[in-house]
Design an enzyme around this catalytic site. Structure first.
Site, PDB file in Angstrom:
ATOM      1  N   SER A 258       0.847  -1.195   0.000  1.00  0.00           N
ATOM      2  CA  SER A 258       0.000   0.000   0.000  1.00  0.00           C
ATOM      3  C   SER A 258       0.877   1.237   0.000  1.00  0.00           C
ATOM      4  O   SER A 258       2.056   1.177   0.358  1.00  0.00           O
ATOM      5  CB  SER A 258      -0.887   0.023   1.250  1.00  0.00           C
ATOM      6  OG  SER A 258      -0.128   0.371   2.402  1.00  0.00           O
ATOM      7  N   ASP A 259       0.324   2.379  -0.385  1.00  0.00           N
ATOM      8  CA  ASP A 259       1.034   3.626  -0.147  1.00  0.00           C
ATOM      9  C   ASP A 259       0.880   3.974   1.333  1.00  0.00           C
ATOM     10  O   ASP A 259       0.137   3.336   2.081  1.00  0.00           O
ATOM     11  CB  ASP A 259       0.486   4.739  -1.052  1.00  0.00           C
ATOM     12  CG  ASP A 259       1.555   5.780  -1.366  1.00  0.00           C
ATOM     13  OD1 ASP A 259       2.501   5.925  -0.564  1.00  0.00           O
ATOM     14  OD2 ASP A 259       1.452   6.459  -2.401  1.00  0.00           O
ATOM     15  N   TRP A 260       1.574   5.002   1.758  1.00  0.00           N
ATOM     16  CA  TRP A 260       1.680   5.367   3.177  1.00  0.00           C
ATOM     17  C   TRP A 260       0.294   5.538   3.814  1.00  0.00           C
ATOM     18  O   TRP A 260      -0.456   6.447   3.474  1.00  0.00           O
ATOM     19  CB  TRP A 260       2.480   6.658   3.279  1.00  0.00           C
ATOM     20  CG  TRP A 260       2.820   7.104   4.668  1.00  0.00           C
ATOM     21  CD1 TRP A 260       1.987   7.753   5.539  1.00  0.00           C
ATOM     22  CD2 TRP A 260       4.066   6.953   5.349  1.00  0.00           C
ATOM     23  NE1 TRP A 260       2.645   8.016   6.716  1.00  0.00           N
ATOM     24  CE2 TRP A 260       3.933   7.535   6.633  1.00  0.00           C
ATOM     25  CE3 TRP A 260       5.293   6.393   5.009  1.00  0.00           C
ATOM     26  CZ2 TRP A 260       4.969   7.580   7.562  1.00  0.00           C
ATOM     27  CZ3 TRP A 260       6.327   6.427   5.924  1.00  0.00           C
ATOM     28  CH2 TRP A 260       6.169   7.012   7.184  1.00  0.00           C
ATOM     29  N   GLU A 261      -0.053   4.628   4.712  1.00  0.00           N
ATOM     30  CA  GLU A 261      -1.315   4.643   5.453  1.00  0.00           C
ATOM     31  C   GLU A 261      -2.552   4.634   4.551  1.00  0.00           C
ATOM     32  O   GLU A 261      -3.649   4.990   4.994  1.00  0.00           O
ATOM     33  CB  GLU A 261      -1.381   5.831   6.425  1.00  0.00           C
ATOM     34  CG  GLU A 261      -0.358   5.735   7.558  1.00  0.00           C
ATOM     35  CD  GLU A 261      -0.625   6.711   8.686  1.00  0.00           C
ATOM     36  OE1 GLU A 261      -1.282   7.752   8.453  1.00  0.00           O
ATOM     37  OE2 GLU A 261      -0.170   6.437   9.820  1.00  0.00           O
ATOM     38  N   SER A 262      -2.407   4.185   3.304  1.00  0.00           N
ATOM     39  CA  SER A 262      -3.570   4.254   2.409  1.00  0.00           C
ATOM     40  C   SER A 262      -4.628   3.210   2.754  1.00  0.00           C
ATOM     41  O   SER A 262      -5.789   3.355   2.353  1.00  0.00           O
ATOM     42  CB  SER A 262      -3.139   4.116   0.944  1.00  0.00           C
ATOM     43  OG  SER A 262      -2.626   2.831   0.670  1.00  0.00           O
TER      44      SER A 262
END
Length: 734
Positions: A258-262
């Site tokens: 995932s992207d950062w905290e997505s």
């Protein structure tokens, strides 16, 4: 289906793992910057950490790996992630600048050097290349992109993957690449980062998915899901995108992060009601590693207990992680030995960075305001007094560009230093920054700048954007030169001294207001560590500019999005139909003025076309021929031509081939890039250029969203940029 040795090893290890250890392999956390907090030690010991990002102190990284290998039950090594976007210590031009070189070889070399240098810090995974199609210069991350065109982006993206990974991921100094952001992020509404994207499936398949498909087929080790909402379903919870397309259609076997905290942000989007539900949606979609947030590790046991997730589904995710670690050779060698890797900023690396900076520079204008011969290249013997003006002339930090975490300004050769290094002894250089920064609106130093300009043989202005004004979350609604830069150019233009403008920026800027106020414009992007000397050599003719634009430059921001591969529409813009607002009579009768796809207050063409770029040499194209004007679908064909250098200067030219499919089951673009070559042509000589194509290269997703080659009539053209005429007709037949 046979099982690979790596898959066999991963499955054997998986069979030994507890559920806690499995969930740990889905968890990524951030480093603490050179020390190891107790919670991280304990997390690794318990097998609850799979990957650590943003830790680049080698002693710390090796200790983290030691804890994982020697103090956890199963000894599973860590993925060490870092954003190594356009260099580590040796900084190359921003990716958009590298794309302007139109050279897969150069891009691959830059990524290889970035891999070798970051591997010295223990990094084994980078979150690059970013292969989002970027057609909105307001979007800050256009700087990190490879431009607006799917074909160019695909070619360069594959080259970057190969550079990072080499031919074997287990090779010393190879690091895992990550194709991001899957998918459509570059189409964020109004050019605002993290914003909604709405892309019809046919356009998604024909444009935005293409670079990711080629990255997958090239063996990229990982994919990253986008932050953004795609057609109502955020990418990190989008089963259609991550399962149907990536896994089922493309048969991709690598890792998805995932992207950062997505994953946590699925709740913010409104797709889920809780972090637990976010974890379920992301796992069902096929996200293997959760970056930074903890939805998986906090909630997955409960989801399994409630039968909302099966442990077998978790096993599939973990298997992808383990296989990546085995492919990287981490189980055999988790530690980094500096003696096996080249030094930072060595001569070879700096030379490659200089070449990349030089070949990325695009000469946009080279004409004297008084009608004399072109200003560039400057003559060293005739140029005795130089006025160097602008805050970016002597700033080693700003020239490095966006998203540089490990490059250091003290290693940069600034533009001022580059000029001093290259001019003849005795040449006088007077420097006046005028502004404290690119955003400064203070005009107090204008008179001083004019005075040194009038006393000089040439004034060289180094203007543009600071690095912080582009990149992630640095979007702009107004993309003019910031601050009072336009006013400065206007003020200096009253001097008869020739003015050369060098623009350092992370995006296309709307520079139409000042193009007639200066003589020459060199667009240098943010050129990296060696930018100053690379630019100086171009200005004085020791190197010839050869870069071409990887993205269209609008006249005004209201034209955005503007790109070369537009659809024709039912009423295409044309000169005969163009009406300007100033030509509309007062109280004019109500009618559809011009009856074409135009704006009343600006011309319908861009300021500079995709593929545009001038040279000190003069090139001519001759004898463009196709091997057959009736081509059976399923066969290959060739396009040949001659490129003549009519000048006295040896130079590179980037030869571009475009086609148009005149009739399709869905409407097709007015032009599509299908080939390019960077060719070296000696002065007063001719080279033969040959393009080999297959009818598969003309395939597109049809009315049923199936990849298909349709019979019919086509046009083809080869030339210097996308404004060329398509004048070679051919037909595809069954």
């Amino acid at each position: 289906m046979t099982t690979s040795p790596i898959e066999t090893k991963a499955m054997q290890l998986l069979s030994k793992m507890t559920l806690d250890e499995k969930l740990g392999q889905l968890s990524q956390t951030c480093g603490a910057g050179g020390h190891i907090p107790q919670y991280l030690v304990e997390g690794i010991q318990k097998g609850r950490v799979s990957s650590v990002i943003n830790e680049v102190d080698l002693a710390t990284v090796n200790e983290l790996q030691r804890i994982a290998k020697e103090e956890s039950r199963l000894g599973i090594p860590l993925l060490i992630g870092r954003d190594v976007i356009h260099g580590f210590k040796t900084i190359f031009p921003i990716p958009l600048g590298q794309a302007a070189a139109w050279s897969p070889e150069l891009v691959e070399k830059g990524a290889r050097i970035a891999a070798l240098e970051s591997a010295r810090a223990g990094v084994n995974w980078t979150f690059a290349p970013m292969i989002d199609i970027a057609r909105d210069p307001r979007w800050g991350r256009i700087a990190e992109s490879l431009g607006e065109d799917p074909f160019l982006c695909s070619q360069l993206g594959v080259a970057m993957v190969k550079g990072f990974q080499s031919d074997d991921l287990s090779t010393n100094g190879a690091i895992a690449a990550c194709a991001k952001h899957f998918v459509g992020y570059g189409a964020s509404e109004s050019g605002r980062d993290y914003n909604t994207t709405n892309i019809p499936e046919n356009e998604l398949r024909n444009v935005h998915l293409q670079p990711f498909y080629f990255a997958a087929k090239s063996g990229v080790a990982s994919f990253m899901s986008s932050f953004s909402d795609l057609n109502g379903v955020p990418a990190s919870g989008n089963q259609w995108l991550l399962k149907q397309i990536l896994r089922d259609e493309w048969q991709y076997k690598g890792l998805v992060v995932s992207d950062w905290e997505s994953i946590k942000e699925l709740k913010v989007h409104g797709l889920s009601a809780s972090d637990k539900d976010s974890a379920r949606l992301a796992a069902k979609a096929g996200i293997d590693i959760e970056m930074q947030s903890t939805c998986y590790i906090d909630n997955m046991k409960a989801l399994i207990d409630e039968s909302k997730i099966q442990e077998s589904e978790i096993d599939s995710l973990v298997l992808n992680v383990l296989q990546t670690k085995f492919a990287l050779g981490l189980f055999d060698q988790a530690y980094t030995d500096l003696s096996t890797l080249p030094a930072y900023l060595n001569h070879e690396h700096l030379s490659a960075a200089k070449e990349a900076a030089q070949k990325s520079c695009v000469l946009l204008q080279n004409q004297s305001r008084n009608g004399a011969s072109p200003i560039l290249p400057l003559n060293k013997n005739d140029t005795k007094r130089i006025a160097v003006i602008g805050p970016l002339a002597n700033d080693g930090y700003e020239q490095l560009g966006t998203w540089v975490f490990d490059g250091e300004e003290q290693h940069s050769i600034s533009c001022l230093s580059g000029l001093k290094e290259i001019v003849n002894e005795g040449t006088e250089i007077k420097f006046e920054p005028v502004f404290a920064s690119s955003r400064d609106k203070d005009t107090q130093q204008f008179e001083k700048a004019l005075s040194i300009t009038e006393q000089a043989d040439v004034a060289i202005l180094f203007l543009g954007e600071e690095s912080i004004l582009s990149g992630e979350a640095h979007c702009r609604s107004n993309i003019d030169l910031p601050g009072a830069q336009n006013e400065l150019i206007e003020y200096l233009s009253q001097s008869s001294t020739p003015i050369v403008l060098v623009i350092l920026a992370g995006r296309p800027l709307t520079i139409q207001p000042i193009v007639n106020k200066i003589d020459s414009i060199l667009y240098a992007w943010h050129p990296g560590t060696m930018g100053g000397i690379a630019i100086a050599e171009i200005l004085f003719g020791d190197a010839c500019p050869s870069g071409k634009l990887p993205v269209t430059f609008p006249r005004v921001v209201g034209q955005v999005p503007i790109y070369y591969a537009q659809k024709n529409s039912g009423r295409p813009a044309a000169e005969w139909s163009y009406v300007h607002i100033d030509d509309v009579p007062q109280r004019a009768p109500q009618t559809s003025l011009g009856m074409a796809a135009t704006h009343l207050d600006t011309h319908f063409t861009p300021l500079y076309s995709f593929g545009f770029g001038l040279s000190y040499a003069e090139f001519a194209y001759h004898d463009v021929n196709i091997s057959d004007n009736k081509i059976v679908i399923g066969e290959s064909f060739s396009v040949t031509l001659k490129v003549e250098n009519k000048s006295e200067i040896d130079a590179d030219e980037i030869v571009q081939l475009y086609i148009r499919d005149l009739v399709g089951s869905v409407t097709r673009p007015v032009k599509e890039l299908k080939g390019f070559q960077r060719v070296y042509v000696k002065a007063k000589s001719i080279v033969n250029v040959n393009f080999e194509l297959h009818t598969d290269d003309l395939a597109f997703y049809d009315i049923n969203n199936k990849l298909n080659v349709e019979a019919g009539d086509f046009l083809l053209g080869v030339g210097k940029d996308s404004s060329l005429e398509l004048n070679v007709a051919f037909e595809l037949i069954n």
